[in-house]
Design a protein around this motif. Sequence first.
Motif, PDB file in Angstrom:
ATOM      1  N   LYS A 188      17.402  26.347  23.644  1.00 20.68           N
ATOM      2  CA  LYS A 188      18.524  26.919  22.904  1.00 20.68           C
ATOM      3  C   LYS A 188      19.731  25.984  22.872  1.00 20.68           C
ATOM      4  O   LYS A 188      20.546  26.027  21.948  1.00 20.68           O
ATOM      5  CB  LYS A 188      18.920  28.269  23.505  1.00 20.68           C
ATOM      6  N   LYS A 189      19.860  25.128  23.865  1.00 22.41           N
ATOM      7  CA  LYS A 189      20.997  24.207  23.945  1.00 22.41           C
ATOM      8  C   LYS A 189      20.824  22.964  23.072  1.00 22.41           C
ATOM      9  O   LYS A 189      21.772  22.196  22.873  1.00 22.41           O
ATOM     10  CB  LYS A 189      21.225  23.785  25.392  1.00 22.41           C
ATOM     11  N   LEU A 190      19.618  22.742  22.563  1.00 17.70           N
ATOM     12  CA  LEU A 190      19.374  21.547  21.755  1.00 17.70           C
ATOM     13  C   LEU A 190      20.125  21.624  20.432  1.00 17.70           C
ATOM     14  O   LEU A 190      20.201  22.678  19.809  1.00 17.70           O
ATOM     15  CB  LEU A 190      17.873  21.395  21.483  1.00 17.70           C
ATOM     16  N   GLU A 191      20.678  20.489  20.002  1.00 20.75           N
ATOM     17  CA  GLU A 191      21.451  20.447  18.752  1.00 20.75           C
ATOM     18  C   GLU A 191      21.133  19.179  17.962  1.00 20.75           C
ATOM     19  O   GLU A 191      20.960  18.102  18.536  1.00 20.75           O
ATOM     20  CB  GLU A 191      22.952  20.459  19.041  1.00 20.75           C
ATOM     21  N   LEU A 192      21.106  19.316  16.664  1.00 17.81           N
ATOM     22  CA  LEU A 192      21.016  18.134  15.806  1.00 17.81           C
ATOM     23  C   LEU A 192      22.302  17.333  15.904  1.00 17.81           C
ATOM     24  O   LEU A 192      23.390  17.910  16.071  1.00 17.81           O
ATOM     25  CB  LEU A 192      20.792  18.535  14.351  1.00 17.81           C
ATOM     26  N   PRO A 193      22.235  16.017  15.764  1.00 20.58           N
ATOM     27  CA  PRO A 193      23.469  15.214  15.736  1.00 20.58           C
ATOM     28  C   PRO A 193      24.255  15.477  14.458  1.00 20.58           C
ATOM     29  O   PRO A 193      23.724  16.036  13.494  1.00 20.58           O
ATOM     30  CB  PRO A 193      22.953  13.774  15.785  1.00 20.58           C
ATOM     31  N   ASN A 244       7.354  24.859  16.219  1.00 24.85           N
ATOM     32  CA  ASN A 244       8.272  24.377  17.249  1.00 24.85           C
ATOM     33  C   ASN A 244       9.287  25.419  17.705  1.00 24.85           C
ATOM     34  O   ASN A 244       9.803  26.185  16.901  1.00 24.85           O
ATOM     35  CB  ASN A 244       9.002  23.134  16.742  1.00 24.85           C
ATOM     36  N   TRP A 245       9.604  25.387  18.986  1.00 31.60           N
ATOM     37  CA  TRP A 245      10.606  26.287  19.558  1.00 31.60           C
ATOM     38  C   TRP A 245      12.030  25.800  19.310  1.00 31.60           C
ATOM     39  O   TRP A 245      12.968  26.592  19.327  1.00 31.60           O
ATOM     40  CB  TRP A 245      10.416  26.415  21.065  1.00 31.60           C
ATOM     41  N   ASP A 246      12.201  24.512  19.128  1.00 33.83           N
ATOM     42  CA  ASP A 246      13.560  23.972  19.019  1.00 33.83           C
ATOM     43  C   ASP A 246      14.255  24.489  17.756  1.00 33.83           C
ATOM     44  O   ASP A 246      13.600  24.892  16.793  1.00 33.83           O
ATOM     45  CB  ASP A 246      13.529  22.438  19.015  1.00 33.83           C
ATOM     46  N   PRO A 247      15.597  24.478  17.740  1.00 36.80           N
ATOM     47  CA  PRO A 247      16.356  25.060  16.622  1.00 36.80           C
ATOM     48  C   PRO A 247      16.648  24.101  15.483  1.00 36.80           C
ATOM     49  O   PRO A 247      17.424  24.420  14.590  1.00 36.80           O
ATOM     50  CB  PRO A 247      17.670  25.482  17.310  1.00 36.80           C
ATOM     51  N   PHE A 248      16.029  22.918  15.481  1.00 35.71           N
ATOM     52  CA  PHE A 248      16.408  21.881  14.524  1.00 35.71           C
ATOM     53  C   PHE A 248      16.208  22.292  13.066  1.00 35.71           C
ATOM     54  O   PHE A 248      17.066  22.040  12.216  1.00 35.71           O
ATOM     55  CB  PHE A 248      15.633  20.586  14.805  1.00 35.71           C
ATOM     56  N   LEU A 249      15.062  22.896  12.752  1.00 35.64           N
ATOM     57  CA  LEU A 249      14.800  23.299  11.366  1.00 35.64           C
ATOM     58  C   LEU A 249      15.837  24.319  10.905  1.00 35.64           C
ATOM     59  O   LEU A 249      16.378  24.216   9.803  1.00 35.64           O
ATOM     60  CB  LEU A 249      13.389  23.874  11.229  1.00 35.64           C
TER      61      LEU A 249
END
Length: 341
Positions: A99-104, A128-133
């Motif tokens: 949840k803490k992951l962020e796109l630059p 994927n679990w990450d929030p990038f999309l």
Amino acid sequence: MTREEEIKRVHREGTHIVILGAGASIASTLRDKEKNNRKLPSMNNIIDVLNLNELIELLPDEYKALQNNFEKLYSKLFSDREYYDIRVQIENKIYDYFKKLELPDKPTIYDYLILSLRHRKDVIASFNWDPFLYQAYVRNSEFVEPPGILFLHGNVAIGYSKKDKQSGPAGWYSKKTEEYFKPTKLLYPVDKKNYNSDEYIQSQWEALAYELKNAERVTIYGYRAPETDVEAIDLMSKAWGTPEERNMEQFELIDIRDEEEVKQSWNKFIHSHHYDFTDSFFKSSIANHPRRTIESYRHWTLPSTLSEAFQEGNKVPVSFDTFNEMWNWYKPLIEEENKYK
């Protein structure tokens, strides 16, 4: 067909589906680091990256022996009530980290994906679990109506209201009904993922099945089709049909592994030579023919003359300094599409 002709050629129908695996997110972070330099874990290193070792040490040796195969370790934990508390702690640590992951704050591969596909026509389905999309979807929505997005294994950015049968930002409340968007489930035991047991996940797979039946192009980006995900492959295969039934559609594989190894994973989907392989997003049909992937495929397979089969293409620049620069590049494509609305 020249670049200018490709931009002006707009077909209102025809679906391109892009299916994303962990390799897509890893490629994106290798090219443009996560905003706070956090590392994107894979199933092979998730225990070390998320520092789950302390919890694993509390388990018997038979569990520790599975440290190099997190999916099997979790599956064993899932079926053992004795270690329920440890399993919940592992689930919470995984959710909190992702949840803490962020796109630059700069254009990334995910922004290219959102801008290179079209609204009400194309679909991006992510494992994927990450929030990038989702983050790319939101930040580009002010410029363009994005393509459809699906999350086949849940996602830290997405919540679901059973009462409304609607999804929204995880932890938020619906502006219309004030119902809570409960965070979606991420982890499933590998021996029986049983996607139908979760209402949100079931809805995502039903949507993907519908789109796969009608798709003309499918791109698999960084998804290994692992043996542990038998149910996922089976669901996609049933929706897609046999290679003989899909002898006019085109499959595309983007992966850094050996071509034959990757192709072997997807043989039941590919008719004869109807596939493309590349090791980079920027060599793919999406990057070579942004927002015109269906048009370019139809032009190549059904040219009116032999010479017309050749295409100059409209390759996206490999990098943009700002979002305004990126949006301005895509603007002529979108302006042509708007003429057909």
